[in-house]
Design an enzyme around this catalytic site. Structure first.
Site, PDB file in Angstrom:
ATOM      1  CB  THR A  26      -0.923   0.018   1.231  1.00  0.00           C
ATOM      2  OG1 THR A  26      -1.762  -1.119   1.160  1.00  0.00           O
ATOM      3  CG2 THR A  26      -1.815   1.259   1.246  1.00  0.00           C
TER       4      THR A  26
ATOM      5  CG  PHE B 270       0.219   4.599   3.832  1.00  0.00           C
ATOM      6  CD1 PHE B 270      -0.933   4.772   4.580  1.00  0.00           C
ATOM      7  CD2 PHE B 270       0.698   3.305   3.638  1.00  0.00           C
ATOM      8  CE1 PHE B 270      -1.599   3.683   5.128  1.00  0.00           C
ATOM      9  CE2 PHE B 270       0.038   2.204   4.180  1.00  0.00           C
ATOM     10  CZ  PHE B 270      -1.108   2.393   4.923  1.00  0.00           C
TER      11      PHE B 270
END
Ligand code: PEP
Ligand code: MN
Length: 677
Positions: free
Chosen positions: A273, A275
Site C-alpha cells: 500500500t 501512503f
C-alpha cells in the site's frame, strides 16, 4: 521452566542487548556523517556504496551460516533508515519541534504502522493520533489539530483508494511525502482454533477485498466490514468468542493479544500500500534525494487534450508513474486527472515539462513534490538543479466547489478567504508567520548603508530575539538626488551580517530583471508601496518560490491590494504576506495615515498573513511603539520596524527609525504581550 531453557534465554537477552548497542553506535556514526553531508556536493543516497555494503554483509552472513536473504533484507531496512535520518538532519532547524500525525483507525492499524515507519527517522518528537475516518484525519490538519494526515492512496492488489483522491481535490492541502508499506494480512483469533471453527470474519473493506480468494475458500463463514483492520482485531479480542476472527497485521495480533491462525492470506503474495503524507504547506526536502511530483489537472472537453498533456511529460523525459481519473464534483461527465511522475520541481527538465503541460491543461495544480519512497538515485541529466528563484511553479488552484457559492470579488480568487477558509501560514526558513504562529517582529534599517551599520542592526535584532532582518539595497526614492541604495554590493553585506547572527533577510526588489539575483540572497522579497501595481514585477516574483511581502500602495484600496496579491499567486507563488504601511489622506500630521481598520477587514477577506509597518506610516519614531502595539491588538500577525544605530545620521528615513535600545524595549514588550494572548 527448566534451568537450561532459562540460561539459554538469558544468553539471548544478552546478545539482544549487544545488538541494540551496536545499532545505537551505528546510528551515532550515521549522524556524524549527516553533519558532513551538509556539503551539497556529497550525495545523500549513494547507490554504489549501498550495493557494496549489501554484498559484504551477505557474504559475511553466508560465511557464518546465516541466510543471505534474511540478512540482506534486514540491512535494506537499516540502510533506508540511515538515509532518512541523514535527510531529516539536513532540514532540522534545531527547534526541537513536535509533529502531530493524524491517521485513520486505531493503534496498530496498517496506517498507524506505516506512519510510524515513515516518521521513524524524524528529528521531531512525533505523536500519532487515530481518527475515525479519512475525512476526519484531513479535517484535523485543516483545523491545526494535527500537522500531517497520513492516508493510504493506492494498493498494489485493489488499486486506487478513491476517497483519498477526492479529499485531496476538495482541499488546498499539499503532499509532502510517501511511504510504500508491505501489507502482510493474517487471520487472527482468540485461541489457536482450527480454521473450520471460524464463523465470522471482520476487517476493513480493502483488506477483505485483498483476501477475497482466501475468504471464498471458507465455508459457512460470514464476512463483516469494520472501520479498519486493527478495530476488527480489537472487537475479536473483546468479544471472547472463539468462532470470530479478524484480518489484520501481526502487529495488531501483538497489540490485542490474539493468535495468528494463518499468514499470507492476500490474493497476491506481494501486497503493497502506498501512503501519502498531507500537510497545510508544501515542504522543501533535500534535493539530493530522488523526488516524485503529483499533479491534479483538468483538460478541455476536446479530442486529444489529455494526450497532449501527457506528451509534454514524455517529450522532456519525465516518467509518468500513475494516472488516475475521478469524476468532477462540479459538473457531470467532467473528469479530474491525477498524475504522479518521477522527478522534482527543482529539476530543470521537470520544470520545463510542466510549463509545457500547463499550456495544454485547462487548470493545473501541483499537489506536491517529495522524496520518492525507495527511489533510485538520480542520473546525470537529473543533476541539473535549477535555483529556487527560477523554478517554474505553476500552481493554478481551482477553488473548491464551496468557493463558487460564496460571494467573492472575482479579481482575487486565490487570495480570497472563500477559496481557502483556513489561515495560511507562510514558512520562512523554519520560521512561521500567519494563522496561530507567534507574533513576528521584523526589524532593520531603511537602507543598508555600510557593513558596520548593518552588522550593528543584525546584532541588535538577534539580541532582541528577532529572526528576520530587513534592509533596503534598492531604494525607491521620491527624489532622484537622494541615496538610491548600495545595490548588489549592499545585498552581499546584508547577507553576511544576517548569516553571522542566524537571521533571515527581507529586502526590496525594484526591477523584474533583478528578481532571480535578489531571490538567491533574500529569504523574503519585498514589493514596495510604489510598486504595488507594477504587474510585471508582481508576475516576476510570482514565478519564484520565495515568500513575498506585498506593501499596500499609497493610494490603493483593500480590494486593489488583494487583486495585486492575486497576480503573484496566479503565477504559482502562494506565499504572500500583506503589509499595511499607511495610505495618503488629507491628514498631514503623520507621514501617512495608518489604516489599522484594514487589518480586521483583511483577516475577513483573505487567508494570507497580514503585518503592519508603523514606521513608514508615522514618519516619526515617537509614534512607532504605540502604533505597533495597536497593530498587534487589531489582529496583525506581525510588525516591520525601521531601526538604526544612529538615526540622526541615517541616509534614509532617520526620523522614523528607532535607536537600537528603543527597539530592544519595544520588541520585548510585543513579544511578552504576544505570549499573554
Ligand atoms: C521600505 O520599507 O523601506 C519602503 C520603501 O517602504 P514603502 O514601500 O512602504 O514606502
Ligand atoms: Mn524606509
Amino acid at each position: 521452566m527448566s534451568d537450561s531453557l532459562q540460561s539459554l534465554r538469558s544468553r539471548l537477552d544478552e546478545i539482544d542487548r549487544r545488538l541494540i548497542e551496536s545499532l545505537a553506535e551505528r546510528q551515532r556514526v550515521v549522524i556524524e556523517i549527516a553533519a558532513l553531508k551538509a556539503d551539497p556536493q556529497l550525495c545523500l543516497k549513494d547507490a554504489a556504496r549501498e550495493r557494496e555494503i549489501l554484498a559484504r554483509v551477505s557474504q559475511l552472513a553466508g560465511a557464518r551460516g546465516l541466510d543471505n536473504y534474511f540478512v540482506e533484507s534486514l540491512y535494506r531496512r537499516i540502510l533506508e533508515h540511515s538515509v532518512r535520518c541523514q535527510a531529516a538532519r539536513q532540514s532540522d532547524t534545531g527547534s526541537g519541534a513536535e509533529l502531530v500525525v493524524a491517521y485513520q483507525g486505531v493503534s496498530a492499524s496498517y496506517s498507524h504502522t506505516a506512519a510510524r515507519s515513515h516518521f521513524a527517522a524524524s528529528s521531531c518528537k512525533v505523536q500519532f493520533h487515530g481518527y475515525r475516518s479519512f475525512a476526519a484525519a484531513i479535517d484535523a490538519v485543516k483545523r491545526r489539530e494535527a500537522d500531517v494526515a497520513f492516508l493510504p492512496i493506492e494498493n498494489s492488489v485493489t488499486g486506487s483508494i478513491t476517497e483519498t483522491y477526492d479529499l485531496l481535490s476538495g482541499s488546498n492541502l499539499h503532499l509532502i511525502g510517501e511511504e510504500m508499506h508491505q501489507v502482510e494480512h493474517c487471520l487472527l483469533a482468540l485461541k489457536p482454533v482450527p480454521l473450520s471453527l471460524i464463523r465470522r470474519i471482520g476487517s476493513h473493506s480493502q483488506a477483505l477485498a485483498q483476501c477475497s480468494s482466501f475468504l471464498e475458500s471458507l465455508q459457512d463463514c460470514q464476512v463483516e466490514i469494520e472501520e479498519d483492520t486493527a478495530s476488527a482485531a480489537k472487537l475479536v479480542a473483546e468479544s471472547g468468542d472463539l468462532s470470530r476472527a479478524a484480518i489484520a497485521s501481526e502487529e495488531a495480533a501483538a497489540q490485542y493479544g490474539l493468535h495468528v491462525l494463518k499468514r499470507h492470506i492476500s490474493n497476491q503474495k506481494e501486497n503493497y500500500t502506498r501512503f501519502v503524507a498531507i500537510a497545510r504547506e508544501p515542504q522543501q526536502a533535500d534535493t539530493r534525494l530522488p523526488h516524485k511530483t503529483s499533479l491534479l489537472i483538468t483538460t478541455a472537453h476536446e479530442k486529444g487534450a489529455l494526450a497532449r498533456c501527457l506528451d509534454a511529460l514524455a517529450e522532456h523525459g519525465v516518467n509518468l508513474t500513475k494516472l488516475e481519473s475521478r469524476p468532477s464534483s462540479e459538473q457531470p461527465w467532467q473528469y479530474l486527472f491525477y498524475l504522479d511522475h518521477e522527478g522534482g520541481l527543482h529539476q530543470k527538465h521537470v520544470a520545463v515539462a510542466l510549463g509545457e503541460l500547463k499550456k495544454h491543461a485547462e487548470a493545473m495544480r501541483i499537489l506536491g513534490t517529495y522524496p520518492q519512497a525507495g527511489g533510485r538515485p538520480r542520473d546525470e541529466k537529473e543533476r541539473m538543479i535549477i535555483p529556487r528563484s527560477e523554478a517554474i511553479v505553476v500552481e493554478k488552484l481551482k477553488p473548491p466547489a464551496a468557493a463558487v457559492v460564496v460571494k467573492q470579488n472575482g479579481s482575487y480568487r486565490l487570495a480570497s478567504r472563500a477559496a481557502h477558509p483556513d489561515d495560511t501560514t507562510v514558512e520562512i526558513n523554519g520560521l512561521r508567520i500567519g494563522g496561530s504562529a507567534p507574533f513576528l517582529v521584523i526589524a532593520g534599517p531603511c537602507s543598508v548603508e555600510s557593513r558596520e551599520q548593518i552588522t550593528a542592526c543584525a546584532r541588535a535584532v538577534h539580541e532582541a530575539g528577532g529572526r528576520l532582518l530587513r534592509g533596503g539595497c534598492f531604494k525607491p526614492r521620491t527624489s532622484t538626488y537622494d541615496f538610491q541604495g548600495l545595490g548588489f554590493e549592499g545585498l552581499t553585506i546584508l547577507h553576511e551580517a544576517a548569516r553571522a547572527y542566524g537571521l533571515a533577510i527581507v529586502t526590496e526588489v525594484l526591477h523584474p530583471s533583478d528578481v532571480s539575483a535578489v531571490a538567491r540572497e533574500a529569504d523574503v522579497l519585498q514589493i514596495g508601496a510604489r510598486n504595488m501595481q507594477n504587474f510585471a514585477l508582481l508576475k516576476a516574483v510570482g514565478k519564484t518560490r520565495v515568500p513575498v511581502v506585498l506593501k499596500r500602495g499609497l493610494m490603493a484600496s483593500i480590494d486593489e491590494w488583494l487583486a495585486a496579491a492575486e497576480y503573484i499567486m496566479a503565477e504559482g507563488n502562494l506565499r504572500v504576506i500583506l503589509c499595511e504601511r499607511g495610505i495618503r489622506t488629507f491628514e498631514t500630521a503623520t507621514r501617512n495615515t495608518l489604516d489599522l481598520s484594514a487589518v480586521p477587514v483583511l483577516r475577513e477577506r483573505t487567508h494570507l498573513p497580514v503585518i503592519v509597518d508603523p514606521s513608514h506610516a508615522a514618519g516619526r519614531r515617537e509614534w512607532v511603539a504605540p502604533l505597533a502595539r495597536a497593530a498587534r491588538a487589531v489582529g496583525a500577525h506581525g510588525v516591520m520596524i525601521e531601526v538604526h544605530p544612529d538615526p540622526s545620521r541615517a541616509l534614509s528615513d532617520g526620523a522614523q527609525s528607532l535607536a537600537l535600545e528603543e527597539f530592544t524595549t519595544l520588541a520585548q514588550e510585543l513579544r511578552s504581550a504576544a505570549v499573554d494572548q
